[in-house]
Scaffold this active site. Structure first.
Site, PDB file in Angstrom:
ATOM      1  N   TYR A   1       0.842  -1.203   0.000  1.00  0.00           N
ATOM      2  CA  TYR A   1       0.000   0.000   0.000  1.00  0.00           C
ATOM      3  C   TYR A   1       0.882   1.260   0.000  1.00  0.00           C
ATOM      4  CZ  TYR A   1      -4.299  -2.504   1.548  1.00  0.00           C
ATOM      5  OH  TYR A   1      -5.402  -3.310   1.651  1.00  0.00           O
TER       6      TYR A   1
ATOM      7  N   CYS B   1      -1.393  -1.250  10.298  1.00  0.00           N
ATOM      8  CA  CYS B   1      -0.683  -0.816   9.095  1.00  0.00           C
ATOM      9  C   CYS B   1      -0.418   0.680   9.239  1.00  0.00           C
ATOM     10  CB  CYS B   1      -1.562  -1.087   7.875  1.00  0.00           C
ATOM     11  SG  CYS B   1      -0.853  -0.484   6.332  1.00  0.00           S
TER      12      CYS B   1
ATOM     13  N   CYS C   1       6.239   1.452  10.220  1.00  0.00           N
ATOM     14  CA  CYS C   1       5.535   0.500   9.354  1.00  0.00           C
ATOM     15  C   CYS C   1       5.576  -0.839  10.070  1.00  0.00           C
ATOM     16  CB  CYS C   1       6.266   0.412   8.015  1.00  0.00           C
ATOM     17  SG  CYS C   1       5.771  -0.971   6.976  1.00  0.00           S
TER      18      CYS C   1
HETATM   19  N1  DGL Z   1       2.725  -2.754   6.913  1.00  0.00           N
HETATM   20  C1  DGL Z   1       2.307  -1.576   6.274  1.00  0.00           C
HETATM   21  C2  DGL Z   1       2.628  -0.317   7.043  1.00  0.00           C
HETATM   22  O1  DGL Z   1       2.649  -0.395   8.214  1.00  0.00           O
HETATM   23  C3  DGL Z   1       2.435  -1.370   4.853  1.00  0.00           C
HETATM   24  C4  DGL Z   1       3.443  -1.833   3.967  1.00  0.00           C
HETATM   25  C5  DGL Z   1       2.964  -1.585   2.583  1.00  0.00           C
HETATM   26  O2  DGL Z   1       1.945  -2.141   2.231  1.00  0.00           O
HETATM   27  O3  DGL Z   1       3.601  -0.806   1.872  1.00  0.00           O
HETATM   28  O4  DGL Z   1       2.828   0.720   6.510  1.00  0.00           O
END
Ligand code: DGL
Length: 278
Positions: free
Chosen positions: A46, A78, A191
């Site tokens: 994402y 996320c 993240c």
């Molecule tokens: N685990 C996700 C976050 O905390 C996203 C990683 C991604 O989908 O780029 O940002």
């Protein structure tokens, strides 16, 4: 008959397997709760997408969790969704929703001794400025140095997480140079994929305190259940079920590794759903 609210499950979602870092902490802190996890493995990452797309995906993710499991609370495990869509999700859904940003910011504020905090996250999280704003809301004098680490998520999703492996180490050295140069004593892993890289990051920044957003969100969830009297009354261990939007096998292997499930216990059951239907 309607299920008593406290007995309902807790929903957790992420773009992929990063949110398992929050699941691990929640299972430790709240072992009797039933958990339902959705990882959008078909659409990860994402973190390189527009706010508009992230909002659309996040709305589908939460609709799936609520329609499937009638959750009593949802953890947005996320950073990218928390930074770009939490306000909309909270406005549109009538249940408690916890993101990862505020809990991590509170922990970093308590951890720092020199008032210099680093933030690493996906490009769209860093571009949103959400961590920086939240840090300055709690203390305007904090000096914040941010770095977008676009290659970290693909490294984690592909298992390149060993501190002795030169690929993640060289990547981390490049990305973390501005953090090192800033003299930050505390670094928010903004993240939820990044705790898997903590050994690599600590090798590059040995004296820096790392803040794990999933862990902090788990503590916030615990506090919320206490405040609202929503802890389950069950006295047996809660189950966890996992859903993904692409083939389940790779995720099941990663989840077992991640959650410390031994081969004797077998791989966790993971089901595939079509997220575009939600
Ligand atoms: N685990 C996700 C976050 O905390 C996203 C990683 C991604 O989908 O780029 O940002």
């Amino acid at each position: 008959m309607m299920q008593e609210i406290s007995r309902r499950p807790i929903g957790i979602f992420d773009s992929g397997l990063g949110g398992l870092s929050a699941v691990r902490e929640i299972r430790t802190l709240l072992p009797r709760e039933t958990l339902v996890y959705f990882g959008d493995t078909g659409r990860v990452p994402y973190g390189t997408r527009s706010t508009q797309t992230i909002r659309r995906y996040a709305a589908q993710d939460i609709r799936f969790l609520l329609s499937h499991a009638d959750c009593k609370a949802v953890v947005v495990a996320c950073g990218t969704v928390s930074a770009n869509a939490l306000d909309v999700l909270c406005a549109e859904n009538d249940i408690p929703i916890i993101g990862v940003i505020d809990p991590a910011v509170t922990a970093a504020q308590h951890a720092t001794k020199n008032g210099r905090i680093g933030v690493i996250a996906t490009p769209s999280t860093i571009a949103s400025g959400a961590y920086e704003r939240a840090l300055h809301r709690v203390d305007p004098t904090i000096s914040v140095t941010s770095a977008a680490c676009a290659l970290f998520v693909p490294l984690v999703e592909n298992g390149f997480v060993d501190a002795d492996d030169p690929i993640p180490r060289l990547t981390a050295e490049r990305y973390l140079e501005p953090i090192r140069a800033s003299g930050a004593d505390t670094l928010i892993l903004g993240c939820t994929h990044y705790p898997l890289l903590a050994p690599v990051i600590s090798r590059v920044l040995p004296d820096v305190t790392l803040i794990d957003t999933g862990r902090e969100a788990a503590h916030r969830l615990h506090a919320l259940l206490t405040e609202r009297n929503l802890h389950t009354a069950s006295d047996t261990p809660g189950s966890s079920s996992f859903f993904v939007s692409d083939e389940p096998q790779g995720f099941a292997n990663a989840a077992a590794r991640f959650l410390g499930i031994s081969p004797e216990e077998g791989l966790p059951a993971v089901s595939r759903i079509n997220i575009e239907e939600y």
